[in-house]
Design an enzyme around this catalytic site. Structure first.
Site, PDB file in Angstrom:
ATOM      1  N   ARG A  86      11.414  42.818  60.459  1.00 32.05           N
ATOM      2  CA  ARG A  86      10.735  44.060  60.062  1.00 32.05           C
ATOM      3  C   ARG A  86       9.266  44.061  60.469  1.00 32.05           C
ATOM      4  NH1 ARG A  86      13.712  44.991  54.230  1.00 32.05           N
ATOM      5  NH2 ARG A  86      15.405  46.251  55.101  1.00 32.05           N
TER       6      ARG A  86
ATOM      7  N   LYS B 140      35.335  49.566  51.027  1.00 32.30           N
ATOM      8  CA  LYS B 140      35.963  50.639  50.241  1.00 32.30           C
ATOM      9  C   LYS B 140      35.851  52.019  50.872  1.00 32.30           C
ATOM     10  CE  LYS B 140      35.637  48.731  45.638  1.00 32.30           C
ATOM     11  NZ  LYS B 140      35.002  48.876  44.336  1.00 32.30           N
TER      12      LYS B 140
ATOM     13  N   GLY C 282      20.367  51.600  53.488  1.00 32.82           N
ATOM     14  CA  GLY C 282      20.606  52.844  52.744  1.00 32.82           C
ATOM     15  C   GLY C 282      20.168  54.079  53.515  1.00 32.82           C
TER      16      GLY C 282
HETATM   17  P1  AMP Z   1      30.535  47.527  53.188  1.00 31.58           P
HETATM   18  O1  AMP Z   1      29.294  47.108  52.446  1.00 31.58           O
HETATM   19  O2  AMP Z   1      31.259  48.651  52.574  1.00 31.58           O
HETATM   20  O3  AMP Z   1      30.263  47.749  54.661  1.00 31.58           O
HETATM   21  O4  AMP Z   1      31.547  46.330  53.051  1.00 31.58           O
HETATM   22  C1  AMP Z   1      31.314  45.092  53.622  1.00 31.58           C
HETATM   23  C2  AMP Z   1      32.221  44.107  52.987  1.00 31.58           C
HETATM   24  O5  AMP Z   1      33.564  44.470  53.198  1.00 31.58           O
HETATM   25  C3  AMP Z   1      32.053  42.714  53.548  1.00 31.58           C
HETATM   26  O6  AMP Z   1      31.524  41.895  52.550  1.00 31.58           O
HETATM   27  C4  AMP Z   1      33.485  42.302  53.886  1.00 31.58           C
HETATM   28  O7  AMP Z   1      33.797  41.012  53.473  1.00 31.58           O
HETATM   29  C5  AMP Z   1      34.340  43.304  53.126  1.00 31.58           C
HETATM   30  N1  AMP Z   1      35.661  43.471  53.728  1.00 31.58           N
HETATM   31  C6  AMP Z   1      35.967  43.765  54.986  1.00 31.58           C
HETATM   32  N2  AMP Z   1      37.297  43.753  55.179  1.00 31.58           N
HETATM   33  C7  AMP Z   1      37.876  43.447  53.995  1.00 31.58           C
HETATM   34  C8  AMP Z   1      39.223  43.259  53.555  1.00 31.58           C
HETATM   35  N3  AMP Z   1      40.240  43.405  54.391  1.00 31.58           N
HETATM   36  N4  AMP Z   1      39.423  42.929  52.283  1.00 31.58           N
HETATM   37  C9  AMP Z   1      38.382  42.779  51.444  1.00 31.58           C
HETATM   38  N5  AMP Z   1      37.090  42.937  51.794  1.00 31.58           N
HETATM   39  C10 AMP Z   1      36.835  43.257  53.052  1.00 31.58           C
END
Ligand code: AMP
Length: 395
Positions: A35, A197, A376
Site C-alpha cells: 500500500r 458463499k 470492500g
Molecule cells: P470469499 O471471501 O467469499 O471470496 O471466500 C473465500 C473463501 O472461500 C476461502 O477462504 C476459501 O477457502 C473458501 N472456499 C472456496 N471454495 C470452497 C469450498 N469448496 N468449500 C468451502 N470453502 C471454500
C-alpha cells in the site's frame, strides 16, 4: 474526472488521503508494504512539481489514542520507499499539525498521526473534516481501500475543496480498471466468481449479468447451484435457502445470453482438512460424507478454454480452499490460464479479498493486468455502487 494532471502543484501543499493501513509484526515492522509503494507515484509527482505532501491515513481500529496503532511505526518504511525524509506530527488536526504544515517546505513530506485516534474520523464529522481541510491547498484522494467509507478524511473533507480536489494516480487507476471491466472492456467479457458463499456475492452476480458474456461460478458457491438443479452435493458447503435464487440467476443469465460455466468435476474430501482422503467425482454425484473442496481436472480444462476465449477478465474469489495445499490446484490453474490470456493481450483485473491473496501467494501478481488494492471497496464497485469517496471528488 479530475486527476493530478489537472493541477500545478508548484508551491502548493497537497493534503493526500493515502491508505497506509499496513500490517505490522510484534516489533512494529511493516510486513507488507504494497500500500505504501502504491502511493509512491502520486507523492513523487507532487514533489517533482515543486509541491509538498501532507499524508493522512488510518492504521488499524484503535479505540482512542493507542500507541500500538501509531503511524510513527511506519516513518522509516515510508522514507525508504519514497527516498525522501519524512517528517511526522503526533496529531492529525489542531495547532501542532497546523504548525508542522506551516513549516513544511516544497519537496517535503509530512505524515500526520493516525486519523482514527479521533472518533470523528469514522463518524464523518464535518467540523473535524474542516480542521483537516486547513492543512492543504489541494485535496488528493489516493486511498481506494477506504473509498467505500463516508469518513471525514475520505469523503466529507472534499466539501472544503470545491475546486481544488482530485484523484491520485492509484485511485484513478482503480477507477479505470473497474471501468474497463464493467463498461468499456473488449468482448468477450468474462467474470470468474469464486469464494465461499452465494449470499455474499449475490449482488455482484446480479449486477454483473448485464456486463459479461461468460460467468464462471466456482468455489463453495458451486454446490448451491448444483443442488438447486437436482445434483447430489454430499456434505459440501451449500446454502439451501439460496437455491431458488440460484435457479433464478441461471434463468436470468439465459435470458441475457450470458453463458454460465460451473465445475463439472471436483476434488472431494472426507474431511475439511489438508490430509483428508480425496477422490475426483462428478460435481453432481458427491457421496454423503464427502465434500467438494476444489475444482477437478475436467473443470480446470473447461475453465482454461473459456478464459482463453475472452478479452476482458475479472477474477474475484478462489475456486477452492486454496489455503490448504491439496485444494489449491484449481485456483492455481485458473491463475495460470488468466496469466496466459493476459500474455495474449487480454485485460485482467483481480480484485476483492481472497483472490488477491491467492494471486500474491502463487506468484501471479505481475502476470495479470491489474491487482486491486481494495477489498470492500472493490466488492462494492462490482455491486454497481458509487463509492462515497469517489462521488465526493466527482461532485
Ligand atoms: P470469499 O471471501 O467469499 O471470496 O471466500 C473465500 C473463501 O472461500 C476461502 O477462504 C476459501 O477457502 C473458501 N472456499 C472456496 N471454495 C470452497 C469450498 N469448496 N468449500 C468451502 N470453502 C471454500
Amino acid at each position: 474526472m479530475k486527476t493530478l494532471n489537472d493541477f500545478d502543484f508548484n508551491n502548493k501543499k497537497a493534503l493526500i488521503r493515502v491508505d497506509f493501513n499496513v500490517p505490522l509484526n510484534d516489533k512494529f515492522e511493516v510486513t507488507d508494504d504494497t500500500r505504501i509503494r502504491s502511493a509512491k507515484p502520486t507523492i513523487i509527482k507532487i514533489l517533482e512539481d515543486g509541491g509538498s505532501c501532507i499524508l493522512m491515513s488510518h492504521l488499524g481500529r484503535p479505540k482512542g489514542v493507542q500507541d500500538e496503532f501509531s503511524l510513527r511505526h511506519i516513518i522509516d518504511k515510508v522514507e525508504d520507499i519514497m527516498g525522501v525524509e519524512v517528517k511526522f506530527v503526533e496529531d492529525c488536526v489542531g495547532e501542532k499539525a497546523e504548525a508542522a504544515v506551516a513549516n513544511l517546505k516544497h519537496g517535503e513530506i509530512l505524515l500526520l498521526e493516525n486519523l482514527r485516534f479521533h472518533d470523528e474520523e469514522t463518524a464523518g464529522d464535518r467540523k473535524f473534516a474542516e480542521s483537516l481541510s486547513k492543512l492543504g491547498d489541494i485535496y488528493v484522494n489516493d486511498a481506494f481501500g477506504t473509498a467505500h467509507r463516508a469518513h471525514a478524511s475520505t469523503t466529507i473533507v472534499a466539501e472544503f475543496f470545491p475546486n481544488n480536489k482530485c484523484f491520485g494516480n492509484l485511485l484513478a487507476q482503480e477507477i479505470e480498471s473497474i471501468k474497463k471491466v464493467m463498461q468499456t472492456g473488449e468482448k468477450p467479457v468474462l467474470a470468474v466468481l469464486g469464494g465461499a458463499k452465494v449470499s455474499s456475492k449475490i449482488t455482484i452476480i446480479e449486477n454483473i449479468l448485464d456486463k459479461v458474456d461468460h460467468l464462471i461460478i466456482g468455489g463453495g458457491m458451486t454446490y448451491t447451484f448444483i443442488k438447486a438443479q437436482g445434483g447430489k452435493v454430499g456434505d459440501s458447503i451449500c446454502e439451501d435457502d439460496k437455491m431458488e435464487l440460484a435457479l433464478e440467476i441461471l434463468k436470468e443469465a439465459k435470458n441475457k445470453n450470458v453463458k454460465i460455466h460451473l465445475p463439472v468435476d471436483v476434488v472431494a474430501a472426507d474431511d475439511f482438512a489438508n490430509d483428508a482422503n480425496t477422490q475426483v467425482v462428478d460435481v453432481d454425484k458427491i457421496p454423503d460424507g464427502w465434500q467438494g473442496l476444489d475444482a477437478g481436472p475436467k473443470s480446470k480444462e473447461l475453465f482454461h478454454d473459456v478464459v482463453l476465449q475472452c478479452k476482458t477478465i475479472l477474477w474475484n474469489g478462489p475456486l477452492g480452499v486454496f489455503e490448504m495445499e491439496n485444494f489449491a490446484k484449481g485456483t492455481i490453474a485458473l491463475g495460470e490460464s488468466i496469466a496466459e490470456a493476459t500474455k495474449n493481450g487480454a485485460f485482467s483485473l483481480v480484485g476483492g479479498g481472497d483472490s488477491v491473496s491467492a494471486v500474491k501467494q502463487f506468484g501471479f501478481e505481475n502476470k495479470v493486468s491489474y491487482v486491486s488494492t481494495g477489498g470492500g471497496a472493490m466488492l462494492e464497485s462490482l455491486e454497481g455502487k458509487t463509492l462515497p469517496g469517489i462521488a465526493a471528488i466527482l461532485d
